[in-house]
Write an enzyme that holds these catalytic residues in place. Sequence first.
Site, PDB file in Angstrom:
ATOM      1  N   GLY A  56      12.391   1.922 -14.403  1.00  0.00           N
ATOM      2  CA  GLY A  56      12.040   0.702 -15.119  1.00  0.00           C
ATOM      3  C   GLY A  56      13.056  -0.372 -14.836  1.00  0.00           C
ATOM      4  O   GLY A  56      14.164  -0.072 -14.391  1.00  0.00           O
ATOM      5  N   CYS A  83      15.585   7.434 -11.887  1.00  0.00           N
ATOM      6  CA  CYS A  83      16.212   6.114 -11.877  1.00  0.00           C
ATOM      7  C   CYS A  83      16.596   5.696 -13.301  1.00  0.00           C
ATOM      8  O   CYS A  83      17.498   6.269 -13.873  1.00  0.00           O
ATOM      9  CB  CYS A  83      15.253   5.135 -11.185  1.00  0.00           C
ATOM     10  N   TYR A  84      15.890   4.740 -13.909  1.00  0.00           N
ATOM     11  CA  TYR A  84      16.210   4.355 -15.288  1.00  0.00           C
ATOM     12  C   TYR A  84      16.148   5.589 -16.202  1.00  0.00           C
ATOM     13  O   TYR A  84      16.977   5.764 -17.100  1.00  0.00           O
ATOM     14  CB  TYR A  84      15.227   3.271 -15.756  1.00  0.00           C
ATOM     15  N   HIS A 170      14.085   7.334  -6.124  1.00  0.00           N
ATOM     16  CA  HIS A 170      12.655   7.463  -6.455  1.00  0.00           C
ATOM     17  C   HIS A 170      11.974   8.496  -5.557  1.00  0.00           C
ATOM     18  O   HIS A 170      11.664   8.193  -4.409  1.00  0.00           O
ATOM     19  CB  HIS A 170      11.955   6.115  -6.248  1.00  0.00           C
ATOM     20  N   GLU A 172       8.957   9.406  -5.824  1.00  0.00           N
ATOM     21  CA  GLU A 172       7.526   9.103  -5.737  1.00  0.00           C
ATOM     22  C   GLU A 172       7.180   8.116  -4.627  1.00  0.00           C
ATOM     23  O   GLU A 172       6.029   7.994  -4.255  1.00  0.00           O
ATOM     24  CB  GLU A 172       7.007   8.572  -7.088  1.00  0.00           C
ATOM     25  N   GLY A 225     -15.896  -7.101   3.096  1.00  0.00           N
ATOM     26  CA  GLY A 225     -15.885  -6.402   4.385  1.00  0.00           C
ATOM     27  C   GLY A 225     -14.649  -5.521   4.517  1.00  0.00           C
ATOM     28  O   GLY A 225     -14.519  -4.757   5.457  1.00  0.00           O
ATOM     29  N   ASP A 228     -11.777  -1.602   0.523  1.00  0.00           N
ATOM     30  CA  ASP A 228     -11.972  -1.343  -0.907  1.00  0.00           C
ATOM     31  C   ASP A 228     -13.347  -1.791  -1.390  1.00  0.00           C
ATOM     32  O   ASP A 228     -14.080  -1.029  -2.012  1.00  0.00           O
ATOM     33  CB  ASP A 228     -10.903  -2.067  -1.749  1.00  0.00           C
ATOM     34  N   LYS A 369      -4.832   2.598  -1.937  1.00  0.00           N
ATOM     35  CA  LYS A 369      -5.574   2.358  -0.700  1.00  0.00           C
ATOM     36  C   LYS A 369      -5.822   3.636   0.115  1.00  0.00           C
ATOM     37  O   LYS A 369      -6.923   3.858   0.615  1.00  0.00           O
ATOM     38  CB  LYS A 369      -4.783   1.341   0.128  1.00  0.00           C
TER      39      LYS A 369
END
Length: 513
Positions: A56, A83-84, A170, A172, A225, A228, A369
């Site tokens: 955070g 982290c935080y 991190h 992740e 187009g 997504d 994505k």
Amino acid sequence: MAARCDILVLDFGGQYAHLIQRRLKDLGVKAELARSDVSPGEVTRRGARGIVLSGGPASTLDERTPPMDAGVLRIGIPVLGICYGHQLIARELGGRVTTGVAAEYGRTRVRVQKGSTILRDVRPSFRVWMSHADTVASPPRGFVPVARSEDGVIAAMEDGKRRIFGLQFHPEVSHTEFGKEILSSFAFDVCGCRRGWEPGDFIGDKVREIKDSVGGGRVLCAVSGGVDSTTAAVLVGRAVGDRLKCLFVDHGLLRKGEAAAVMELLKDRLGLDVAHVDASERFMKALKGTKDPEEKRLAIGSEFAAVFEEFSRKEGPFEWLAQGTLYPDVIESGRSGGPASKIKSHHNVGGLPGGLRLKVLEPFRELYKDQVREIASALGLSGGFTSRHPFPGTGLAVRVIGEVTPDKLRICRESSAVFEEELQRAGLHDRLWQAFAVVGDDKVVGVTGDSRTHGHLVTLRAVRSSDGMTAEWARLPAALLDRVSRRITNEVAGVAMVSYAISNKPPSTIEPQ
Ligand code: XMP
């Protein structure tokens, strides 16, 4: 009573709480988000086997920090602080946090010092991403530092008895090596979770869910187009058949040759029922005189909404509007419902105007994505389509810095086309997340023949990423950059210099605006 989950991720307001949840889900773990001040009772009621304290933006040294019930550290289930969250563990359990070295933002290496449970599947030295200036100066009693950064900062600490772990970096983000292994060790070895979630089930579940909510109603789907929105249209089409109408709005901010290529894809290849509206004049009018990036984004968002509204009045009635909104669009727009701050307002997240009484269908609102690309392949959308580079709905307006003028648009469009063409030729295009040109109002002096010129500075940007949340600038071959630079200065009128952007995300974003 809330549904049972395996790991609760407490959201302390960073960009990353949802990404941690997603990584855990990718591993097949039932992971859910919770408020930062979730009570020990709630954690137990939800059946969590472990909790993660997310990163955070706050500092544990601030007077006011996101609220937390420190009782969750004493329930007896394993805790991983990132982290935080790592600094919070130190603060709450009697360690000491200080403001550290800003030099460790971004990429750095850490060295594992001791046998550790959650670092057992990593190399002795590996690359990580850090994103915080505070560090743990001394760990709480019972904790041992198990890894340190190049500058000697505690990169990981653990208390094996209480099963509490802290990571300064991190795990992740995709640029941390062995992030998946570290989260796996925590979830499976420490918490004892079992694999349960299958990404392949997504399509079946969503089709059923859309059928149930839409009933006999008609759906309008805004398509660009891109991966997504096109995948969203095909998925929604599976659920509602010919009650789906697609609308492709050409806002005049598209890439070279894009409008024709998109219509060919949507209509001829995918057989979608799609209307093409050329709204370039009204978008240019709406952008006239606007220089501020957020104002440009908001102007585009409301212009899109106005076009949908008019189309809906003419061709409707529609009850639903389907969009390919992704989770990063939501989180960066500060609309996640959690405490993450706004980075930029994505064009499709601002909300619909009052006059447009459409209910919104966003089947990918929780996804990234790369997950949508997998769904696109599973739906049979292939042939180069799934490897298309992302292109923002705001189009070239966010790559033209300052006011969007026809001349700057031309320079941006033509320069990008040269860059993309050379990357295709070199076989590098599909290995990049995005590659494009940026132009602003900066002009530099050049010399052609014997005369002085005064032309625009064009900046090339090419990045590698797996989900758009973090990105690294691409180390492109010098010979290729040289060729692109020569071609742009020779072929695109009004350009006197070409530069290359070498900043990662963070601290930059991918798009310049
Ligand atoms: P940034 O620039 O925030 O972008 O690092 C992350 C990814 O999101 C794309 N992007 C957008 N996509 N509407 C979109 O559909 C938008 O308004 C928008 N803004 C950024 C960007 O191209 C990158 O891939």
